[in-house]
Design an enzyme around this catalytic site. Sequence first.
Site, mmCIF file in Angstrom:
data_model
loop_
_atom_site.group_PDB
_atom_site.id
_atom_site.type_symbol
_atom_site.label_atom_id
_atom_site.label_comp_id
_atom_site.label_asym_id
_atom_site.label_seq_id
_atom_site.Cartn_x
_atom_site.Cartn_y
_atom_site.Cartn_z
ATOM 1 N N TYR A 177 42.515 -11.673 58.211
ATOM 2 C CA TYR A 177 43.325 -11.375 57.035
ATOM 3 C C TYR A 177 42.623 -10.406 56.093
ATOM 4 O O TYR A 177 43.272 -9.684 55.341
ATOM 5 C CB TYR A 177 43.638 -12.661 56.256
ATOM 6 C CG TYR A 177 44.887 -13.378 56.689
ATOM 7 C CD1 TYR A 177 45.028 -13.830 57.994
ATOM 8 C CD2 TYR A 177 45.917 -13.615 55.795
ATOM 9 C CE1 TYR A 177 46.166 -14.502 58.391
ATOM 10 C CE2 TYR A 177 47.066 -14.289 56.190
ATOM 11 C CZ TYR A 177 47.187 -14.726 57.488
ATOM 12 O OH TYR A 177 48.321 -15.391 57.871
ATOM 13 N N LYS A 220 38.784 -19.257 69.743
ATOM 14 C CA LYS A 220 38.908 -18.678 71.088
ATOM 15 C C LYS A 220 37.524 -18.192 71.508
ATOM 16 O O LYS A 220 37.286 -16.981 71.659
ATOM 17 C CB LYS A 220 39.922 -17.532 71.076
ATOM 18 C CG LYS A 220 41.368 -17.985 70.994
ATOM 19 C CD LYS A 220 41.919 -18.512 72.314
ATOM 20 C CE LYS A 220 42.127 -17.393 73.326
ATOM 21 N NZ LYS A 220 42.576 -17.932 74.635
ATOM 22 N N ASP A 236 44.675 -21.853 71.853
ATOM 23 C CA ASP A 236 45.923 -21.883 72.631
ATOM 24 C C ASP A 236 46.144 -23.275 73.226
ATOM 25 O O ASP A 236 47.248 -23.824 73.168
ATOM 26 C CB ASP A 236 45.946 -20.791 73.719
ATOM 27 C CG ASP A 236 44.719 -20.812 74.621
ATOM 28 O OD1 ASP A 236 43.722 -21.486 74.278
ATOM 29 O OD2 ASP A 236 44.748 -20.159 75.681
ATOM 30 N N ASP A 239 47.131 -20.398 60.264
ATOM 31 C CA ASP A 239 48.469 -20.008 59.817
ATOM 32 C C ASP A 239 49.501 -20.433 60.864
ATOM 33 O O ASP A 239 50.527 -21.032 60.557
ATOM 34 C CB ASP A 239 48.499 -18.487 59.610
ATOM 35 C CG ASP A 239 49.858 -18.015 59.111
ATOM 36 O OD1 ASP A 239 50.420 -18.681 58.221
ATOM 37 O OD2 ASP A 239 50.350 -16.994 59.624
ATOM 38 N N ASP A 275 52.222 -24.004 60.984
ATOM 39 C CA ASP A 275 53.688 -23.933 61.073
ATOM 40 C C ASP A 275 54.193 -24.823 62.208
ATOM 41 O O ASP A 275 55.222 -25.494 62.077
ATOM 42 C CB ASP A 275 54.157 -22.486 61.319
ATOM 43 C CG ASP A 275 54.532 -21.779 60.017
ATOM 44 O OD1 ASP A 275 53.971 -22.151 58.967
ATOM 45 O OD2 ASP A 275 55.379 -20.864 60.052
HETATM 46 C C1 IPM Z 1 51.119 -19.087 54.625
HETATM 47 C C2 IPM Z 1 51.940 -17.829 54.629
HETATM 48 C C3 IPM Z 1 51.083 -16.674 54.127
HETATM 49 C C4 IPM Z 1 49.953 -16.459 55.107
HETATM 50 C C5 IPM Z 1 51.842 -15.365 53.853
HETATM 51 C C6 IPM Z 1 53.020 -15.567 52.924
HETATM 52 C C7 IPM Z 1 50.931 -14.300 53.334
HETATM 53 O O1 IPM Z 1 52.457 -17.614 55.893
HETATM 54 O O2 IPM Z 1 50.592 -19.440 53.550
HETATM 55 O O3 IPM Z 1 50.994 -19.726 55.674
HETATM 56 O O4 IPM Z 1 50.105 -15.774 56.126
HETATM 57 O O5 IPM Z 1 48.869 -16.999 54.857
HETATM 58 MG MG MG Z 2 52.099 -19.192 57.294
#
Ligand code: IPM
Ligand code: MG
Length: 372
Positions: free
Chosen positions: A142, A193, A226, A250, A254
């Site tokens: 990032y 990884k 993975d 990240d 999710d």
């Molecule tokens: C998260 C989001 C952020 C990230 C974005 C909005 C920059 O997806 O906080 O998970 O990628 O960190």
């Molecule tokens: Mg995210």
Amino acid sequence: MASRSILILAGDGIGPEVMREVKRVILWFSEQCGIDFTVSEGLVGGAAYDAYGTPLHDDTLDQAREADAILLGAAGAPKYDALPFEVKPERGLLKLRKELDLYANLRPAICFEALADYSSLKKEFVSGLDLMIVRELTSGVYFGEPRGIFDLKDGEREGINTQRYTTNEIRRVARSAFELARQRQNRVCSMEKANVMESGVLWREEVEWVGDNEYPDVELSHMYADAGAMQLVRKPKQFDVIVTDNLFGDILSDAAAMLTGSLGMLPSASLGEQMEAGWPRALYEPVHGSAPDITGQDKANPCACILSFAMAMHYSFDMGAEAKRLSDAVEATLAAGIRTPDLLQLPGESPASTTLMGDAILRELDHSLAYN
Ligand code: IPM
Ligand code: MG
């Protein structure tokens, strides 16, 4: 007790809607429990860009440095998609994380019993799920340099991002994970990884070093990211604390979110070094993002943002009992069948609005006083 200062940055999309419910919850705790919160507000993301031409104004950053805790709604909306990278709404959020050095991002994935039927996995795989992802938040791909899109010859271009980690960056987030594990089931699984990336080899070695030298009592295992993703959806209850880098974190968080029924349920805490008062620098935000498709319709699920405030009470204000009171109220609301549309999947259920969900949570908070 000294006043606790909270900076609210509601941001974009559904941010202001879900934050409205959080403000009511904060007011409830002030009035009913006599807690002295000082709340101020500022702009971030597209809202800040519209007002100041930048997604995070320096004055807002100063305010953020002063606050005991920051609550953030969401950043980003389609109308800003064509903006240059440096002023995109998301940069406001990334700058806050980086400037305040909020390196440990805690993303708990807890499946409330009332929602065990809502997961995309079968109930027996998610019922009772309680795992914690600790995502490194201020380094890795990032932020690594060099980065950019560069012209090559003959009209070819190349896009570059750099994955990099230092010893200290890995060790400090590993310590956060081990500390949390000691308060839970005492198990950490580190994901990288190391089979293809040098930064992954270093990650594994440094996490191992911290485990061996400082936390020999905590069980440590390693997985390639993975395989970790596969195990998360195969048998999620095998995990206690997962520690991983910025990008893998990240993605994995999710996936973990959906195990709990909806992305609309997941809170997060981003913690940095201790401030003078003894609390860590901290920003709390829902994991869900700005959800442009439902913005302004009073449809958003406020639970993730409300539970983020519960995390603030726990991690920034040492109010464990109040934090539990709040998450119990959310759980009771769900158990009573109150559902925003993101959770509406079972036959015969009719949707509640954001406001109605907030009303119901406040009612449960009132009940909690009556019974105690
Ligand atoms: C998260 C989001 C952020 C990230 C974005 C909005 C920059 O997806 O906080 O998970 O990628 O960190
Ligand atoms: Mg995210």
